[in-house]
Write a protein that holds these residues in place. Structure first.
Motif, PDB file in Angstrom:
ATOM      1  N   VAL A 195       0.855  -1.188   0.000  1.00 14.38           N
ATOM      2  CA  VAL A 195       0.000   0.000   0.000  1.00 14.38           C
ATOM      3  C   VAL A 195       0.890   1.236   0.000  1.00 14.38           C
ATOM      4  CG1 VAL A 195      -1.613   1.363   1.373  1.00 14.38           C
ATOM      5  CG2 VAL A 195      -1.979  -1.092   1.103  1.00 14.38           C
ATOM      6  N   ASP A 196       0.644   2.143  -0.933  1.00 17.44           N
ATOM      7  CA  ASP A 196       1.449   3.363  -1.072  1.00 17.44           C
ATOM      8  C   ASP A 196       0.546   4.572  -0.852  1.00 17.44           C
ATOM      9  OD1 ASP A 196       3.453   5.177  -1.681  1.00 17.44           O
ATOM     10  OD2 ASP A 196       3.160   5.015  -3.852  1.00 17.44           O
ATOM     11  N   VAL A 197       0.680   5.207   0.320  1.00 18.52           N
ATOM     12  CA  VAL A 197      -0.153   6.364   0.658  1.00 18.52           C
ATOM     13  C   VAL A 197       0.561   7.623   0.191  1.00 18.52           C
ATOM     14  CG1 VAL A 197      -1.327   7.632   2.486  1.00 18.52           C
ATOM     15  CG2 VAL A 197      -1.069   5.137   2.660  1.00 18.52           C
ATOM     16  N   THR A 198       0.040   8.223  -0.857  1.00 18.37           N
ATOM     17  CA  THR A 198       0.692   9.386  -1.448  1.00 18.37           C
ATOM     18  C   THR A 198      -0.303  10.156  -2.304  1.00 18.37           C
ATOM     19  OG1 THR A 198       2.558  10.107  -2.833  1.00 18.37           O
ATOM     20  CG2 THR A 198       1.474   8.053  -3.455  1.00 18.37           C
ATOM     21  N   HIS A 276      -6.629  -4.198   2.018  1.00 14.58           N
ATOM     22  CA  HIS A 276      -5.971  -4.502   0.745  1.00 14.58           C
ATOM     23  C   HIS A 276      -5.168  -5.799   0.790  1.00 14.58           C
ATOM     24  CE1 HIS A 276      -6.948  -0.638  -1.160  1.00 14.58           C
ATOM     25  NE2 HIS A 276      -6.763  -0.097   0.033  1.00 14.58           N
ATOM     26  N   GLN A 277      -5.258  -6.529   1.914  1.00 16.06           N
ATOM     27  CA  GLN A 277      -4.480  -7.757   2.101  1.00 16.06           C
ATOM     28  C   GLN A 277      -3.006  -7.506   1.769  1.00 16.06           C
ATOM     29  OE1 GLN A 277      -5.521 -11.161   3.312  1.00 16.06           O
ATOM     30  NE2 GLN A 277      -6.642  -9.453   4.237  1.00 16.06           N
ATOM     31  N   ALA A 278      -2.472  -6.451   2.373  1.00 19.07           N
ATOM     32  CA  ALA A 278      -1.109  -6.000   2.090  1.00 19.07           C
ATOM     33  C   ALA A 278      -0.152  -6.433   3.190  1.00 19.07           C
ATOM     34  CB  ALA A 278      -1.078  -4.481   1.941  1.00 19.07           C
ATOM     35  N   GLN A 279       1.071  -6.713   2.790  1.00 16.16           N
ATOM     36  CA  GLN A 279       2.131  -7.080   3.725  1.00 16.16           C
ATOM     37  C   GLN A 279       3.035  -5.892   4.052  1.00 16.16           C
ATOM     38  OE1 GLN A 279       1.533  -8.823   0.730  1.00 16.16           O
ATOM     39  NE2 GLN A 279       0.120 -10.096   1.896  1.00 16.16           N
ATOM     40  N   ALA A 280       2.842  -4.794   3.330  1.00 16.19           N
ATOM     41  CA  ALA A 280       3.690  -3.617   3.523  1.00 16.19           C
ATOM     42  C   ALA A 280       2.873  -2.359   3.268  1.00 16.19           C
ATOM     43  CB  ALA A 280       4.894  -3.661   2.581  1.00 16.19           C
ATOM     44  N   ILE A 281       3.275  -1.287   3.952  1.00 18.32           N
ATOM     45  CA  ILE A 281       2.663   0.021   3.717  1.00 18.32           C
ATOM     46  C   ILE A 281       3.762   1.071   3.709  1.00 18.32           C
ATOM     47  CG2 ILE A 281       2.167   0.366   6.188  1.00 18.32           C
ATOM     48  CD1 ILE A 281      -0.367   1.923   5.283  1.00 18.32           C
ATOM     49  N   ALA A 282       3.696   1.965   2.740  1.00 18.18           N
ATOM     50  CA  ALA A 282       4.616   3.102   2.656  1.00 18.18           C
ATOM     51  C   ALA A 282       3.774   4.372   2.660  1.00 18.18           C
ATOM     52  CB  ALA A 282       5.458   3.021   1.385  1.00 18.18           C
ATOM     53  N   VAL A 283       4.207   5.359   3.414  1.00 20.62           N
ATOM     54  CA  VAL A 283       3.451   6.603   3.546  1.00 20.62           C
ATOM     55  C   VAL A 283       4.365   7.777   3.202  1.00 20.62           C
ATOM     56  CG1 VAL A 283       2.110   8.080   5.100  1.00 20.62           C
ATOM     57  CG2 VAL A 283       2.004   5.585   5.358  1.00 20.62           C
ATOM     58  N   ASP A 284       3.860   8.679   2.392  1.00 13.77           N
ATOM     59  CA  ASP A 284       4.608   9.892   2.034  1.00 13.77           C
ATOM     60  C   ASP A 284       4.526  10.864   3.210  1.00 13.77           C
ATOM     61  OD1 ASP A 284       6.019  11.740   0.621  1.00 13.77           O
ATOM     62  OD2 ASP A 284       4.521  12.047  -0.954  1.00 13.77           O
ATOM     63  N   LEU A 310       6.044  -7.457   9.511  1.00 17.23           N
ATOM     64  CA  LEU A 310       5.513  -6.800   8.321  1.00 17.23           C
ATOM     65  C   LEU A 310       6.424  -5.620   7.982  1.00 17.23           C
ATOM     66  CD1 LEU A 310       1.719  -6.952   9.225  1.00 17.23           C
ATOM     67  CD2 LEU A 310       2.961  -8.427   7.629  1.00 17.23           C
ATOM     68  N   VAL A 311       5.977  -4.754   7.079  1.00 12.26           N
ATOM     69  CA  VAL A 311       6.827  -3.639   6.646  1.00 12.26           C
ATOM     70  C   VAL A 311       6.066  -2.331   6.716  1.00 12.26           C
ATOM     71  CG1 VAL A 311       8.007  -2.602   4.670  1.00 12.26           C
ATOM     72  CG2 VAL A 311       8.343  -5.023   5.181  1.00 12.26           C
ATOM     73  N   GLY A 312       6.645  -1.365   7.422  1.00 12.97           N
ATOM     74  CA  GLY A 312       6.193   0.017   7.390  1.00 12.97           C
ATOM     75  C   GLY A 312       7.353   0.860   6.905  1.00 12.97           C
ATOM     76  N   ALA A 313       7.162   1.594   5.814  1.00 15.23           N
ATOM     77  CA  ALA A 313       8.274   2.282   5.156  1.00 15.23           C
ATOM     78  C   ALA A 313       8.025   3.779   5.061  1.00 15.23           C
ATOM     79  CB  ALA A 313       8.506   1.704   3.761  1.00 15.23           C
ATOM     80  N   CYS A 314       9.068   4.539   5.357  1.00 15.85           N
ATOM     81  CA  CYS A 314       8.997   5.997   5.398  1.00 15.85           C
ATOM     82  C   CYS A 314       8.984   6.618   4.000  1.00 15.85           C
ATOM     83  CB  CYS A 314      10.203   6.552   6.152  1.00 15.85           C
ATOM     84  SG  CYS A 314      10.626   5.680   7.659  1.00 15.85           S
ATOM     85  N   GLU A 315       8.400   7.800   3.924  1.00 24.15           N
ATOM     86  CA  GLU A 315       8.527   8.719   2.787  1.00 24.15           C
ATOM     87  C   GLU A 315       8.064   8.121   1.456  1.00 24.15           C
ATOM     88  OE1 GLU A 315      12.297  10.960   2.855  1.00 24.15           O
ATOM     89  OE2 GLU A 315      12.636  10.056   4.826  1.00 24.15           O
ATOM     90  N   ALA A 316       7.192   7.122   1.521  1.00 22.17           N
ATOM     91  CA  ALA A 316       6.685   6.469   0.308  1.00 22.17           C
ATOM     92  C   ALA A 316       7.822   6.041  -0.616  1.00 22.17           C
ATOM     93  CB  ALA A 316       5.705   7.385  -0.432  1.00 22.17           C
ATOM     94  N   ASP A 317       8.924   5.605  -0.017  1.00 19.82           N
ATOM     95  CA  ASP A 317      10.085   5.141  -0.781  1.00 19.82           C
ATOM     96  C   ASP A 317       9.828   3.692  -1.198  1.00 19.82           C
ATOM     97  OD1 ASP A 317      12.488   4.188  -1.734  1.00 19.82           O
ATOM     98  OD2 ASP A 317      13.704   5.012  -0.104  1.00 19.82           O
ATOM     99  N   TYR A 336      15.661  -1.406   8.156  1.00 17.82           N
ATOM    100  CA  TYR A 336      15.157  -0.055   8.408  1.00 17.82           C
ATOM    101  C   TYR A 336      15.817   0.926   7.456  1.00 17.82           C
ATOM    102  CZ  TYR A 336      19.080   1.948  11.161  1.00 17.82           C
ATOM    103  OH  TYR A 336      20.278   2.456  11.581  1.00 17.82           O
ATOM    104  N   ILE A 337      14.985   1.842   6.973  1.00 19.96           N
ATOM    105  CA  ILE A 337      15.451   2.868   6.043  1.00 19.96           C
ATOM    106  C   ILE A 337      16.286   3.888   6.810  1.00 19.96           C
ATOM    107  CG2 ILE A 337      14.719   4.717   4.494  1.00 19.96           C
ATOM    108  CD1 ILE A 337      12.146   3.185   4.019  1.00 19.96           C
ATOM    109  N   SER A 338      17.342   4.376   6.164  1.00 17.84           N
ATOM    110  CA  SER A 338      18.113   5.446   6.794  1.00 17.84           C
ATOM    111  C   SER A 338      18.610   6.430   5.752  1.00 17.84           C
ATOM    112  CB  SER A 338      19.308   4.875   7.566  1.00 17.84           C
ATOM    113  OG  SER A 338      20.337   4.473   6.679  1.00 17.84           O
TER     114      SER A 338
END
Length: 473
Positions: A195-198, A276-284, A310-317, A336-338
């Motif tokens: 899931v890409d929240v942007t 959305h039966q998603a395993q990951a989410i990225a948020v802008d 699961l995966v939570g990812a920063c900045e919709a990367d 983890y993103i850095s």
């Protein structure tokens, strides 16, 4: 929503807990203690990897390696049994090919398998060449003192021609299993949703990730996430806030009310992932929060998702989110993103960000200490300073589908830097050559760091994807 009293930064943990939820709510944790919470397990892809396991060798009556009259059948039965025991989520179809013609017939008879595991058991035999040059993913295994002459001549040439192959030449059976797990990780990724929240137009990225990785990217508007945030159960949000506060070594700037807002955002993100039966989410997150389009920072929610497998990812990367998801499938550990910072005077790279996990060895592993801080850039919201283990090797990488490559370096964790400037988590790690790393830098700023020495696993993964490996530094 009722408002909680604001407390000073010097407040004790007991004061925070009392304000956030009270002792009864603290006892009622949102999830029972278990390595992988039920909600996360329910979202994991339920797929099996299908491989054609091919043993190549000459007629045992022929002179050659290992020797004339060798008992291939007993050896094949033993190897097959070990593979099935070590890889329970893989369906192995077993075959033998002594000649290129037999190998070609097998190739054509199995158009739907996820790849080939080819054991070179003896020479002379030209059967392995068919799989190595087929353009389909294959692991070539040299059975030492059996297929070595063919393996050493074939494998490097197949790589040079850009074939999606990787090789194993080792007496350690676990090295073969590691290569097979790359097939499993790829199959799971191709059965996953991100899931890409942007508010940005990501149509080209959606198609790129579908074509290159088979990963489904589902764009979701900020309005949809905010609607879920407004509807989020505030009592559940309070329970999550209580859990995070009780497990933290320190809570510095954020008020209990702010942490409850983070709890509500976490509940909202979980609802979207379930929808959305998603395993990951990225948020802008930065763009949306700075623009007043996000009710709370998602940092603590990302922290919990990553701890839970699961995966939570920063900045919709999306590159980094896909990297995190693929590595979780490959090695069972969070990345983890850095925003890396390089200090040549100490030969170090500092992996800086406002989100990092506290279970760097996976959901079943121990929890390292962490602090709850505000978000560094704007001094708002709630974020994480994770104090990660030292003295361990880390593997840092980024999947770059647009350039069909994976960029990678490794470093040993040496310090958790306490510095008020820039992002809250700052893991310092000693690299081989910091200046060369600085001069090699490409492919954007972000990297994904995973605890452990996973270089060989990443090599297998990269080659089976048909990507190029770029080792920086």
């Amino acid at each position: 929503m009722s408002h909680l009293p604001l407390l000073p930064a010097s407040a004790t943990r007991r004061q925070f807990l009392t304000a956030a939820a009270g002792s009864a709510a603290i006892a009622a944790r949102p999830e029972a203690a278990s390595p992988v919470p039920a909600y996360a397990a329910a979202l994991m892809p339920k797929v099996r990897t299908n491989l054609l396991l091919v043993y190549t060798h000459p007629d045992p009556k022929i002179q050659g390696w290992p020797y004339q009259g060798y008992d291939y059948e007993t050896r094949k039965a033993q190897t097959t049994a070990r593979l099935r025991a070590a890889c329970p989520d893989v369906e192995f179809s077993v075959a033998t090919a002594q000649t290129a013609a037999e190998a070609q017939a097998l190739l054509e008879a199995h158009p739907a398998v996820d790849g080939f595991l080819v054991y070179l058991y003896g020479i002379p035999s030209d059967a392995p060449d068919v799989f190595a040059y087929s353009g389909r993913p294959a692991v070539l295994v040299d059975d030492l003192y059996g297929g070595t002459g063919r393996f050493l001549g074939l494998y490097p040439r197949a790589l040079a021609k850009g074939m999606p192959v990787t090789g194993v030449s080792s007496t350690r059976f676990e090295d073969v299993v590691e290569a097979v797990k790359a097939f499993e990780a790829i199959k799971k990724l191709r059965s996953s949703t991100l899931v890409d929240v942007t508010e940005r137009d990501v149509a080209r990225s959606v198609e790129l990730f579908r074509q290159s990785l088979g990963l489904r990217v589902r764009p979701v508007s900020a309005a949809e996430l905010n609607a879920a945030y407004e509807k989020a159960d505030r009592q559940e949000a309070r329970r999550w806030a209580s859990q995070w506060i009780s497990q933290a070594d320190r809570v510095v700037e954020p008020s209990p009310e702010e942490i409850v807002r983070s709890g509500a955002m976490y509940v909202a993100m979980r609802e979207l992932m379930a929808r959305h039966q998603a395993q990951a989410i990225a948020v802008d997150c930065l763009h949306l929060f700075y623009g007043g389009k996000l009710g709370a920072y998602p940092c603590l929610g990302f922290f919990q998702l990553n701890d839970d497998g699961l995966v939570g990812a920063c900045e919709a990367d999306l590159d980094s989110a896909a990297t995190m998801l693929l590595m979780s499938y490959l090695v069972g550990r969070p990345g983890y993103i850095s925003d890396p910072v390089i200090d040549t005077s100490k030969n170090q790279v500092i992996y800086a960000h406002c989100v990092a996990p506290s279970k760097v060895h996976g959901p079943a592993g121990p929890r390292n200490p962490y602090h709850i801080r505000d978000h560094s850039e704007d001094r708002k919201g709630a974020a994480i300073r994770s104090l990660m283990p030292l003295g361990e090797m880390t593997t840092t990488l980024r999947l770059v589908p647009s350039r069909r490559c994976v960029v990678l370096h490794q470093a040993r964790a040496v310090d958790n830097i306490d510095e008020d400037r820039a992002c809250r988590t700052k893991l310092a790690a000693e690299v081989r050559d910091a200046r060369k790393l600085m001069e090699d830098w490409d492919f954007g700023w972000h990297r994904v760091t995973v605890y452990g020495d996973h270089r060989l696993a990443v090599i297998h993964l990269t080659r089976l994807l048909g990507f190029k490996l770029v080792e920086e530094g």
